[in-house]
Design a protein around this motif. Structure first.
Motif, PDB file in Angstrom:
ATOM      1  N   ARG A  50       0.843  -1.200   0.000  1.00  0.00           N
ATOM      2  CA  ARG A  50       0.000   0.000   0.000  1.00  0.00           C
ATOM      3  C   ARG A  50       0.877   1.248   0.000  1.00  0.00           C
ATOM      4  O   ARG A  50       1.840   1.350   0.762  1.00  0.00           O
ATOM      5  N   SER A  88      -3.402  -0.579  -2.581  1.00  0.00           N
ATOM      6  CA  SER A  88      -3.809   0.808  -2.350  1.00  0.00           C
ATOM      7  C   SER A  88      -5.307   1.011  -2.503  1.00  0.00           C
ATOM      8  O   SER A  88      -5.804   2.126  -2.327  1.00  0.00           O
ATOM      9  N   CYS A  93      -3.637  -8.969  -0.467  1.00  0.00           N
ATOM     10  CA  CYS A  93      -3.280  -7.603  -0.081  1.00  0.00           C
ATOM     11  C   CYS A  93      -4.061  -7.123   1.131  1.00  0.00           C
ATOM     12  O   CYS A  93      -3.912  -5.971   1.563  1.00  0.00           O
TER      13      CYS A  93
END
Length: 393
Positions: free
Chosen positions: A192, A276, A299
C-alpha cells in the motif's frame, strides 16, 4: 513414473501475446514442469510484439485476428510444420487449454495416436454470447464444449465451484482441480502506497472501490457502473480506482467520468495498485477462478463479488467479503455501502482474506496438476483406453 517421464505438448490460444490470468498460469506451470525435469513444448499463435516472453519452447501456429476483438487471435488449426515438430517431439500427453480450432485439431491428433489428453478450463465460454446480444446461442455453445471435453481423458477446473458446474453440465466424468496460486512477494498489504494514491488525486481519507482486470464487457463493466450510480444516488462518499486496460476502456471512462483510471499495471506496480485499494468489486460471472479476487485478498482487502463460479470458492460471505446474486445492482450497492460506512468491518474482512490467501502457493497447485498427468498416464498404462465420443443431448 514421475515428472521426469512426462513429455507434454501444450496447446494454447493465447500463451503470451496478450497478458491475462490464464496464460500467466500456463507459463508458471511450464516453468514448474521444466524445473521438475519434464519435457514441454508449447504450440500457440505468436505475434511480433508479445505482452511478455514465453516460458519454455514456443512453436508458432498460423492465426488471424478475432473479428471485433483484434487484440486476440484464433489459430487456424495445426499446420503441417507444427505437426512435423509435434511428431519429432513425440509427446506422451497432450494438454489442451482452449476448445478452439487448434484445440480440436490437437485432440484429433492425440486420438489418432492414442495419446492421453488433459484439458484445463479457464473461462466460462458458454456465457460470452450474452454480452454480445446472442444469449440464444448458449445451449449450442455448451453442447460443442461438452463434445470436446468428453473426448479428453480428464479435465481440470481452477476451483471447486467451477468443477461442480462442469459436472452439472455433464462435461466430463473425470473432473479434477488445478487451482491458482498467488505471488506473495508481489501481493501483500505492505505494498500500500499513500503517496501513489495522492498522485492519482486520491485523498488519504478517501475509501477506494477498486476494479481490477481487462476492460472487456464480459467482466461485468455494466453491472459495476450501474452499482456505482446507485452509490451516487445514495450519496455515499467513495472513490473508484480502475486498474487495467482493454478494448472497452473508452466506454468505461465515458460511463464513469469520476473514476481514476490507472491503466495497465504489472509486477510490483500491480501489487501496489491492489494494496492501495480499500475493497475490490468484482461483478464478473465469466471467471472459473478469479485471480484478481485472490490477489486482493493477499493484499488484505475485502472482496465484493458476484455469487458465481470461482468467487464462490474464494470469498467467504460475511467473513472475507460479500457474495451477491449476479446482476443485483441494489444488493451490490448494499454490500459496498456496508464497507464504506464501517471501517472496522472492512479491516476485519481484509484480515480474514489475508489469512485465506496465505494458504495458496504456486508450487503446490502446479504439483496437483502433475499428479493428474501421472494418474491419467498410469490409467492408460494399466489398460484404460481413450474416452469414446458419446451422444450430446
Amino acid at each position: 513414473m514421475n515428472a521426469t517421464d512426462l513429455r507434454i505438448a501444450l496447446f494454447s490460444g493465447n500463451y503470451n501475446y496478450v497478458r491475462d490470468g490464464a496464460n500467466q498460469a500456463l507459463n508458471r506451470l511450464v516453468g514448474y514442469l521444466l524445473r521438475q525435469g519434464a519435457q514441454v513444448r508449447v504450440y500457440a499463435p505468436v505475434v511480433d510484439t508479445p505482452a511478455f516472453p514465453p516460458t519454455g519452447d514456443l512453436v508458432g501456429v498460423a492465426s488471424v485476428p478475432v473479428p471485433g476483438r483484434g487484440e486476440y487471435r484464433i489459430a487456424l488449426g495445426l499446420p503441417a510444420a507444427a505437426r512435423r515438430d509435434l511428431d519429432d517431439f513425440a509427446p506422451n500427453l497432450i494438454h489442451l487449454s482452449a476448445p478452439d480450432i487448434l484445440g480440436h485439431r490437437a485432440l484429433a491428433y492425440a486420438r489418432r495416436r492414442d495419446l492421453a489428453v488433459v484439458a484445463s478450463v479457464h473461462t466460462r465460454f458458454e456465457t460470452y454470447p450474452r454480452y454480445y446480444g446472442l444469449a440464444f446461442m448458449e445451449p449450442a455453445v455448451e453442447a460443442v464444449l461438452r463434445r470436446f471435453y468428453r473426448r479428453c481423458d480428464a479435465i481440470v477446473a481452477p476451483s471447486d465451484s467451477m468443477a461442480q458446474c462442469l459436472r452439472g453440465q455433464r462435461m466430463s466424468y473425470d473432473v479434477g482441480i488445478w487451482s491458482r496460486g498467488v505471488d506473495r512477494d508481489i501481493f501483500h498489504p505492505g505494498r500500500r502506497d499513500p503517496l501513489w494514491r495522492q498522485a492519482l488525486g486520491i485523498a488519504d481519507d478517501d475509501v477506494v472501490i477498486g476494479f481490477l482486470g481487462r476492460l472487456v464487457m464480459e467482466k461485468g463493466l455494466d453491472v459495476f457502473s450501474d452499482t456505482i450510480d446507485a452509490l451516487e444516488r445514495r450519496q455515499l462518499r467513495h472513490k473508484v480506482l480502475v486498474v487495467g486496460d482493454g478494448p472497452a476502456r473508452d466506454w468505461f471512462e465515458r460511463r464513469l467520468p469520476q473514476a481514476v483510471f490507472a491503466g495497465f499495471q504489472g509486477g510490483a506496480d500491480l501489487g501496489r495498485a491492489v494494496a492501495s485499494m480499500d475493497m475490490l468489486f468484482n461483478p464478473s460471472v465469466t471467471e472459473t477462478f478469479g485471480n484478481v479476487t485472490q490477489e486482493a485478498m493477499a493484499c488484505g482487502i475485502p472482496v465484493i463479488a458476484a455469487r458465481a463460479t470461482g468467487s464462490e470458492s474464494l470469498v467467504a460471505d460475511g467473513v472475507t467479503g460479500r457474495l451477491v446474486r449476479p446482476g443485483a445492482i441494489e444488493a451490490f450497492a448494499d454490500a459496498l455501502g456496508e464497507y464504506l460506512a464501517d471501517p472496522d468491518a472492512r479491516i476485519a474482512a481484509g484480515q480474514a482474506g489475508l489469512a485465506r490467501a496465505a494458504q495458496s502457493g504456486w508450487d503446490q497447485v502446479n504439483q496437483a496438476l502433475v499428479d493428474t498427468y501421472l494418474r491419467v498416464l498410469r490409467q492408460r498404462r494399466d489398460g484404460g483406453g481413450a474416452p469414446q465420443p458419446s451422444p450430446v443431448p
